[in-house]
Scaffold this active site. Structure first.
Site, PDB file in Angstrom:
ATOM      1  N   LYS A 123       1.666  -3.587   7.538  1.00  0.00           N
ATOM      2  CA  LYS A 123       1.640  -3.533   6.048  1.00  0.00           C
ATOM      3  C   LYS A 123       3.391  -3.639   5.687  1.00  0.00           C
ATOM      4  O   LYS A 123       3.402  -4.126   4.691  1.00  0.00           O
ATOM      5  CB  LYS A 123       0.965  -2.612   5.046  1.00  0.00           C
ATOM      6  CG  LYS A 123      -0.541  -2.831   5.204  1.00  0.00           C
ATOM      7  CD  LYS A 123      -0.775  -3.918   4.120  1.00  0.00           C
ATOM      8  CE  LYS A 123      -2.265  -4.058   3.800  1.00  0.00           C
ATOM      9  NZ  LYS A 123      -2.677  -5.367   2.929  1.00  0.00           N
ATOM     10  N   GLU A 127       0.196   3.699   1.805  1.00  0.00           N
ATOM     11  CA  GLU A 127       0.395   4.061   3.227  1.00  0.00           C
ATOM     12  C   GLU A 127       1.764   3.678   3.766  1.00  0.00           C
ATOM     13  O   GLU A 127       2.116   4.502   4.776  1.00  0.00           O
ATOM     14  CB  GLU A 127      -0.561   3.361   4.081  1.00  0.00           C
ATOM     15  CG  GLU A 127      -2.157   3.969   4.309  1.00  0.00           C
ATOM     16  CD  GLU A 127      -2.122   5.031   4.824  1.00  0.00           C
ATOM     17  OE1 GLU A 127      -1.894   5.265   6.121  1.00  0.00           O
ATOM     18  OE2 GLU A 127      -2.575   6.220   4.356  1.00  0.00           O
ATOM     19  N   THR A 141       1.039  -1.166   0.069  1.00  0.00           N
ATOM     20  CA  THR A 141       0.057  -0.099   0.067  1.00  0.00           C
ATOM     21  C   THR A 141       0.845   1.326  -0.013  1.00  0.00           C
ATOM     22  O   THR A 141       1.987   1.474   0.660  1.00  0.00           O
ATOM     23  CB  THR A 141      -0.945   0.228   1.134  1.00  0.00           C
ATOM     24  OG1 THR A 141      -1.458   1.348   1.462  1.00  0.00           O
ATOM     25  CG2 THR A 141      -0.335  -0.261   2.631  1.00  0.00           C
ATOM     26  N   TYR A 155      -1.767   0.372  10.884  1.00  0.00           N
ATOM     27  CA  TYR A 155      -1.781  -0.456   9.711  1.00  0.00           C
ATOM     28  C   TYR A 155      -0.851  -0.236   8.866  1.00  0.00           C
ATOM     29  O   TYR A 155      -0.266  -1.540   8.355  1.00  0.00           O
ATOM     30  CB  TYR A 155      -3.123   0.307   8.989  1.00  0.00           C
ATOM     31  CG  TYR A 155      -3.255  -0.141   7.743  1.00  0.00           C
ATOM     32  CD1 TYR A 155      -3.947  -1.235   7.344  1.00  0.00           C
ATOM     33  CD2 TYR A 155      -2.696   0.610   6.614  1.00  0.00           C
ATOM     34  CE1 TYR A 155      -4.189  -1.783   6.182  1.00  0.00           C
ATOM     35  CE2 TYR A 155      -3.143   0.391   5.376  1.00  0.00           C
ATOM     36  CZ  TYR A 155      -3.617  -0.698   5.175  1.00  0.00           C
ATOM     37  OH  TYR A 155      -4.026  -1.193   3.587  1.00  0.00           O
TER      38      TYR A 155
HETATM   39  P1  NAP Z   1     -11.653  -4.324   2.183  1.00  0.00           P
HETATM   40  O1  NAP Z   1     -12.805  -4.186   1.256  1.00  0.00           O
HETATM   41  O2  NAP Z   1     -11.666  -3.808   3.749  1.00  0.00           O
HETATM   42  O3  NAP Z   1     -11.475  -6.050   2.447  1.00  0.00           O
HETATM   43  C1  NAP Z   1     -10.617  -6.658   3.311  1.00  0.00           C
HETATM   44  C2  NAP Z   1     -10.943  -8.401   3.109  1.00  0.00           C
HETATM   45  O4  NAP Z   1     -10.151  -8.865   4.187  1.00  0.00           O
HETATM   46  C3  NAP Z   1     -12.405  -8.579   3.565  1.00  0.00           C
HETATM   47  O5  NAP Z   1     -12.946  -9.499   2.696  1.00  0.00           O
HETATM   48  C4  NAP Z   1     -12.436  -9.075   4.961  1.00  0.00           C
HETATM   49  O6  NAP Z   1     -13.469  -9.949   5.282  1.00  0.00           O
HETATM   50  C5  NAP Z   1     -11.070  -9.502   4.884  1.00  0.00           C
HETATM   51  N1  NAP Z   1     -10.679  -9.788   6.331  1.00  0.00           N
HETATM   52  C6  NAP Z   1     -10.327  -9.030   7.439  1.00  0.00           C
HETATM   53  N2  NAP Z   1      -9.788  -9.460   8.413  1.00  0.00           N
HETATM   54  C7  NAP Z   1      -9.664 -11.042   8.048  1.00  0.00           C
HETATM   55  C8  NAP Z   1      -9.047 -11.998   8.749  1.00  0.00           C
HETATM   56  N3  NAP Z   1      -8.729 -11.825  10.053  1.00  0.00           N
HETATM   57  N4  NAP Z   1      -8.969 -13.193   7.944  1.00  0.00           N
HETATM   58  C9  NAP Z   1      -9.426 -13.090   7.044  1.00  0.00           C
HETATM   59  N5  NAP Z   1     -10.096 -12.241   6.138  1.00  0.00           N
HETATM   60  C10 NAP Z   1     -10.040 -10.906   6.701  1.00  0.00           C
HETATM   61  O7  NAP Z   1     -10.335  -3.927   1.612  1.00  0.00           O
HETATM   62  P2  NAP Z   1      -9.972  -3.527  -0.015  1.00  0.00           P
HETATM   63  O8  NAP Z   1     -10.120  -2.188  -0.217  1.00  0.00           O
HETATM   64  O9  NAP Z   1     -10.552  -4.595  -0.778  1.00  0.00           O
HETATM   65  O10 NAP Z   1      -8.507  -4.035   0.023  1.00  0.00           O
HETATM   66  C11 NAP Z   1      -7.923  -5.394  -0.262  1.00  0.00           C
HETATM   67  C12 NAP Z   1      -6.441  -5.168   0.389  1.00  0.00           C
HETATM   68  O11 NAP Z   1      -5.736  -4.306  -0.399  1.00  0.00           O
HETATM   69  C13 NAP Z   1      -6.146  -5.078   1.535  1.00  0.00           C
HETATM   70  O12 NAP Z   1      -5.351  -5.797   2.302  1.00  0.00           O
HETATM   71  C14 NAP Z   1      -6.041  -3.433   1.763  1.00  0.00           C
HETATM   72  O13 NAP Z   1      -5.212  -3.338   3.013  1.00  0.00           O
HETATM   73  C15 NAP Z   1      -5.008  -3.335   0.519  1.00  0.00           C
HETATM   74  N6  NAP Z   1      -4.855  -2.062   0.060  1.00  0.00           N
HETATM   75  C16 NAP Z   1      -6.241  -1.393  -0.261  1.00  0.00           C
HETATM   76  C17 NAP Z   1      -6.054  -0.298  -0.915  1.00  0.00           C
HETATM   77  C18 NAP Z   1      -7.471   0.565  -1.426  1.00  0.00           C
HETATM   78  O14 NAP Z   1      -7.287   1.743  -1.729  1.00  0.00           O
HETATM   79  N7  NAP Z   1      -8.637  -0.119  -1.356  1.00  0.00           N
HETATM   80  C19 NAP Z   1      -5.071   0.211  -1.208  1.00  0.00           C
HETATM   81  C20 NAP Z   1      -3.812  -0.164  -1.077  1.00  0.00           C
HETATM   82  C21 NAP Z   1      -3.868  -1.348  -0.399  1.00  0.00           C
HETATM   83  P3  NAP Z   1     -14.888  -9.397   5.862  1.00  0.00           P
HETATM   84  O15 NAP Z   1     -15.542  -9.230   4.488  1.00  0.00           O
HETATM   85  O16 NAP Z   1     -15.205 -10.498   6.729  1.00  0.00           O
HETATM   86  O17 NAP Z   1     -14.567  -8.253   6.587  1.00  0.00           O
HETATM   87  N1  GDD Z   2     -12.259   7.290   6.769  1.00  0.00           N
HETATM   88  C1  GDD Z   2     -12.447   8.684   6.970  1.00  0.00           C
HETATM   89  N2  GDD Z   2     -13.820   9.139   7.386  1.00  0.00           N
HETATM   90  N3  GDD Z   2     -11.732   9.255   6.503  1.00  0.00           N
HETATM   91  C2  GDD Z   2     -11.599  10.696   6.508  1.00  0.00           C
HETATM   92  C3  GDD Z   2     -12.928  11.322   7.024  1.00  0.00           C
HETATM   93  C4  GDD Z   2     -13.902  10.714   7.576  1.00  0.00           C
HETATM   94  O1  GDD Z   2     -15.049  10.883   8.104  1.00  0.00           O
HETATM   95  N4  GDD Z   2     -12.597  12.681   7.134  1.00  0.00           N
HETATM   96  C5  GDD Z   2     -11.624  12.907   6.534  1.00  0.00           C
HETATM   97  N5  GDD Z   2     -10.826  11.858   6.331  1.00  0.00           N
HETATM   98  C6  GDD Z   2      -9.440  11.717   5.738  1.00  0.00           C
HETATM   99  C7  GDD Z   2      -8.530  10.635   6.251  1.00  0.00           C
HETATM  100  O2  GDD Z   2      -8.030  11.393   7.488  1.00  0.00           O
HETATM  101  C8  GDD Z   2      -7.631  10.488   5.263  1.00  0.00           C
HETATM  102  O3  GDD Z   2      -6.492  11.279   5.229  1.00  0.00           O
HETATM  103  C9  GDD Z   2      -8.215  10.415   4.123  1.00  0.00           C
HETATM  104  O4  GDD Z   2      -9.677  11.081   4.380  1.00  0.00           O
HETATM  105  C10 GDD Z   2      -8.732   9.031   3.678  1.00  0.00           C
HETATM  106  O5  GDD Z   2      -9.096   8.257   4.526  1.00  0.00           O
HETATM  107  P1  GDD Z   2      -9.680   6.699   4.025  1.00  0.00           P
HETATM  108  O6  GDD Z   2     -10.667   6.926   2.940  1.00  0.00           O
HETATM  109  O7  GDD Z   2     -10.221   6.035   5.342  1.00  0.00           O
HETATM  110  O8  GDD Z   2      -8.635   5.917   3.528  1.00  0.00           O
HETATM  111  P2  GDD Z   2      -6.879   6.064   3.697  1.00  0.00           P
HETATM  112  O9  GDD Z   2      -6.091   6.653   2.881  1.00  0.00           O
HETATM  113  O10 GDD Z   2      -6.733   6.365   5.220  1.00  0.00           O
HETATM  114  O11 GDD Z   2      -6.674   4.345   3.589  1.00  0.00           O
HETATM  115  C11 GDD Z   2      -7.120   3.624   2.579  1.00  0.00           C
HETATM  116  O12 GDD Z   2      -5.868   3.817   1.362  1.00  0.00           O
HETATM  117  C12 GDD Z   2      -4.838   3.114   1.806  1.00  0.00           C
HETATM  118  C13 GDD Z   2      -3.871   3.213   0.559  1.00  0.00           C
HETATM  119  O13 GDD Z   2      -3.418   4.506   0.493  1.00  0.00           O
HETATM  120  C14 GDD Z   2      -7.371   2.160   2.761  1.00  0.00           C
HETATM  121  O14 GDD Z   2      -7.983   1.605   1.522  1.00  0.00           O
HETATM  122  C15 GDD Z   2      -6.133   1.604   3.066  1.00  0.00           C
HETATM  123  O15 GDD Z   2      -6.456  -0.166   3.448  1.00  0.00           O
HETATM  124  C16 GDD Z   2      -5.127   1.624   1.862  1.00  0.00           C
HETATM  125  O16 GDD Z   2      -3.925   1.012   2.247  1.00  0.00           O
END
Ligand code: NAP
Ligand code: GDD
Length: 348
Positions: free
Chosen positions: A153, A127, A125, A149
């Protein structure tokens, strides 16, 4: 027929990736957690639920991972499962470490013991860059994680590289920047905004409370990003890649654009609530994905404004259908107002 095992199949990326792999002709196995209420709405929404072989597995339970490998005998493992919400990682730092960090090692170790020929994608990620970033971040930019987190990661990221170097396992880290979609979880800011705007536009709610509006993110479109995961595992050699749009926008810009789509003035509806601020913030993420462009032939097509429009229009359309009495698998109606969820951050 190639076989893929996708951990975290019920999440945003798991759902899109499964659909993508099915279209490529894969037999897809997906792991899910046992929950008190099943969470398969995304797979149902994409029409792939019946086509996926579901295996119960938790990343804190190594036997369930070994069993998932034994049942699926995969050519490729996509390790997407994680406690993926940065905010929650401050409230559950140890649990996040156990799942998002050590969980990676459990998967890699199970692969090492079962079959070192299995190719592994690790969901790394942006992050990882944390508070260090000023200019565009690429594969050579130093990591400086700013949350439990991100620290978990980072550990997973290094373990994937270590298993690659030590045991010759084809393991790739996809350093994906934020990617969003109508299937995004409701606690993440983009979907919280698109769902909030839809409810305000339709008269269901009046206001939307958010935290830090100044944070900037490089937001892309999730269905395009899952393709990059697959591309990484089709290369001759394993490597790590940044996947991003190269554009960065603030939360405030996202809010303003989202309310625009609905023809509303955001200043009349948005409140800032400290409850949604984090103890430590990542202020700026902006990725340089030139390596992925050159080596994988990957590039993003959906950019910021289109992404916002897709998400807001989708939530508005689903709420309209719901209000007309149509019922379908969907997360929003059963999601509580976040106002009722207490945050530890209130005490800092
Ligand atoms: P998500 O929607 O939160 O999905 C996470 C998945 O992990 C869900 O299926 C969840 O299951 C499962 N999970 C959570 N805890 C678990 C455990 N203890 N054992 C097995 N499964 C578990 O996340 P996503 O946005 O699809 O992201 C997929 C991956 O990419 C994650 O690893 C995230 O950290 C990483 N990532 C995401 C982004 C982004 O912007 N979306 C960016 C960079 C990296 P439940 O449905 O049961 O909760
Ligand atoms: N969630 C949330 N809720 N975020 C808020 C809010 C709120 O009400 N208001 C402001 N934010 C700001 C957070 O402080 C952060 O700076 C930004 O919005 C994005 O927050 P999220 O959407 O929660 O995502 P993230 O950037 O912290 O993390 C996501 O992206 C990562 C990749 O850079 C997640 O998907 C991570 O799993 C992933 O690794």
């Amino acid at each position: 027929m190639k076989r893929a095992l996708v951990t975290g199949v019920s999440g945003q990326d798991g759902a899109y990736l499964s659909k993508f792999l099915l279209e490529k002709g894969y037999r897809v196995y997906g792991t899910y957690r046992r929950l008190s209420t099943p969470n398969f709405w995304r797979l149902q929404h994409l029409g792939v639920f019946e086509k996926i072989n579901l295996i119960s597995c938790d990343l804190i339970d190594e036997n369930s991972i070994t069993e998932a490998l034994r049942i699926s005998r995969p050519n490729e493992v996509y390790n997407l499962a994680a406690q993926s919400f940065v905010g929650a990682s401050f409230e559950q730092p140890t649990g996040t470490g156990m799942v998002t960090g050590l969980g990676v090692t459990r998967v890699l170790e199970a692969v090492r013991q079962f079959d070192t020929g299995i190719r592994v994608y690790q969901a790394s990620t942006s992050e990882l860059y944390g508070t260090g970033g000023r200019s565009k971040q690429n594969e050579g930019t130093p990591f400086y994680p700013a949350s439990p987190y991100a620290a978990a990661k980072l550990y997973g990221h290094h373990m994937a590289r270590i298993y690659r170097d030590a045991y010759g396992i084809f393991a790739c880290n996809g350093i994906l920047f934020n990617h969003e979609s109508p299937l995004r979880g409701l606690e993440f800011v983009t979907r919280k905004i698109s769902n909030g705007v839809a409810k305000i536009a339709l008269g269901i709610e009046k206001n939307l409370s958010l935290g830090n509006l100044d944070a900037k993110r490089d937001w892309g479109y999730a269905p395009e990003y899952v393709r990059s995961m697959w591309l990484m595992l089709q290369q001759k050699m394993p490597d790590d890649y940044v996947i991003a749009t190269g554009e960065s926008h603030s939360v405030r810009e996202f809010v303003s654009e989202a309310f625009n789509v609905a023809g509303l003035d955001w200043k009349k509806h948005v409140k800032v609530d400290r409850k949604f601020m984090r103890p430590l913030e990542v202020n700026l993420l902006r990725g340089d994905s030139r390596k992925a462009g050159k080596k994988l032939g990957w590039k993003p097509n959906v950019k910021f404004r289109e992404l916002v429009r897709i998400m807001v229009e989708n939530d508005m359309s689903l709420w309209r259908r719901w209000m007309d009495g149509e019922h379908f698998p969907w997360d929003a109606p059963s999601y509580p107002s976040e106002a009722n969820i207490l945050s530890r951050n209130l005490r800092v």
